[in-house]
Design an enzyme around this catalytic site. Structure first.
Site, short mmCIF file in Angstrom:
data_model
loop_
_atom_site.label_atom_id
_atom_site.label_comp_id
_atom_site.label_asym_id
_atom_site.label_seq_id
_atom_site.Cartn_x
_atom_site.Cartn_y
_atom_site.Cartn_z
N THR A 115 -23.34 -12.95 -1.18
CA THR A 115 -23.58 -12.70 0.23
C THR A 115 -24.04 -13.96 0.94
O THR A 115 -24.65 -14.85 0.33
CB THR A 115 -24.66 -11.60 0.39
N ASP A 116 -23.80 -14.01 2.25
CA ASP A 116 -24.31 -15.13 3.04
C ASP A 116 -25.83 -15.14 3.11
O ASP A 116 -26.44 -16.16 3.44
CB ASP A 116 -23.71 -15.12 4.45
N GLU A 117 -26.46 -14.01 2.80
CA GLU A 117 -27.92 -13.93 2.91
C GLU A 117 -28.65 -14.85 1.93
O GLU A 117 -29.83 -15.14 2.11
CB GLU A 117 -28.39 -12.48 2.75
N TYR A 120 -33.92 -8.56 -1.53
CA TYR A 120 -32.47 -8.39 -1.75
C TYR A 120 -31.78 -9.73 -1.88
O TYR A 120 -31.09 -10.01 -2.87
CB TYR A 120 -31.83 -7.59 -0.62
N LYS A 122 -29.87 -11.58 -5.14
CA LYS A 122 -28.48 -12.06 -5.14
C LYS A 122 -28.43 -13.57 -5.37
O LYS A 122 -27.55 -14.07 -6.08
CB LYS A 122 -27.81 -11.70 -3.81
#
Length: 334
Positions: free
Chosen positions: A125-127, A153, A157
């Site tokens: 994810t970009d997060e 979260y 990741k």
């Protein structure tokens, strides 16, 4: 070729299977899913009964079970969509995110190494990049952007991504990583922004918006994301990371107003609520690498994509209601 696709009953994973099972009838696809609260067996209906598809209920943290499955099936490719992904839930219970997103990734990679998988692909994810300032629209996340996670979260990741990179270097695991921006489209669990806004507004309930709704996200239709994943797995260079973004930045308030306008509901339904702790300001991906090296393009611009998405939810209210009343949990009788 034989593929094990984990998390295939979730939003992105199920859409991936809808795409590849029909596109590659000569390949075999095994969906591995634990059917946690966000895993919906109904999502597999478009591919159930296909000769090149089958489902196995299993948690990716089940080391013995995963090893036995890999030994029996001898997969050529493993694509890991399985993840706990809701930021609010990670703030309430970080441990389950570490277990599934980090430890589950390790279990899958260990099995991939042991049983000679040709390519392991990690869907990220970009997060993991943290956030960007609102007043610098020129700044974008590239594959070289340092990881700077904000929530449990994103930390889980990011930890998984680092573990994949370590396995590549230490154990020579043949692997790739993709990092995507915010997905939207059919079959998304109603806890996420777009289906949640639709659910509230259609019932004339207040639509909660964090803070002032100024947080910006880059939106990509799930179909375009999965075309990118498929191209990376089949054409991408081993050991590489690829960003998949929609080039479609919108702030949350604009998203909410767009949905309300599309279904004829008043903006008076909007209710600003206390902001999420550590809420990232802006995500913006630079997908140039995937575009230039793989020839990846997007089918949907945001205006067309959001219209198609809204139309899908309006036509599938039975799917939404099954989730609301919990009936979807009884879909799998294996």
């Amino acid at each position: 070729m034989k593929y094990i696709v984990t998390g295939g009953c979730g939003f992105i994973g199920s859409n991936y299977l809808h795409y590849v099972v029909d596109k590659y009838p000569e390949d075999e696809f095994i969906c591995l899913d634990a059917l946690t609260y966000a895993g919906n067996y109904h999502n597999l209906e478009p591919v159930l009964g296909k000769e090149n598809f089958r489902f196995v209920k299993m948690d990716i943290t089940d080391r013995e079970g995963v090893d036995q499955l890999f030994a029996a099936e001898k997969p050529d490719y493993v694509i890991n969509f399985a993840a706990e992904s809701h930021v609010d839930n990670s703030i309430k219970n970080p441990g389950i995110f570490v277990k599934t997103n980090v430890m589950g990734t390790q279990v899958l990679m260990d099995a991939s190494l042991k049983h000679g998988v040709k390519r392991y692909h990690q869907v990220s994810t970009d997060e993991v990049y943290g956030d960007l300032p609102l007043d610098r629209p020129d700044l974008l996340f590239t594959e070289q952007t340092p990881l700077h996670t904000s929530s449990p979260y994103s930390a889980s990741k990011g930890g998984a991504d680092l573990l994949v990179l370590a396995y590549m270097r230490t154990f020579k695991l043949p692997a790739t990583i993709s990092r995507c921006s915010n997905n939207y489209g059919p079959y998304q669990f109603p806890e996420k922004l777009i289906p949640h806004v639709l659910k509230c507004a259609l019932s004339d309930k207040k639509v909660p918006v964090y803070g002032e709704g100024k947080n910006v996200r880059d939106w990509i239709h799930v179909y375009d994301h999965n075309v990118g994943v498929d191209m990376i797995v089949r054409q991408g260079k081993e050991g590489e990371i690829y960003n998949l973004g929609g080039r479609a930045e919108r702030d949350n308030l604009t998203i909410v107003k767009t949905i309300l306008s599309a279904i004829g509901k008043p903006e008076s339904l909007i209710e600003f609520v206390t902001d999420r702790p550590g809420h990232d300001l802006r995500y913006a991906m630079d997908p140039t690498k995937a575009e230039t090296e793989l020839g990846w393009t997007r089918k949907y611009n945001f205006d067309d994509g959001i219209k198609a998405t809204i139309d899908w939810y309006l036509a599938h209210q039975d799917w939404v209601h099954d989730i609301e009343n919990g009936e979807y949990r009884n879909a799998y009788q294996g």
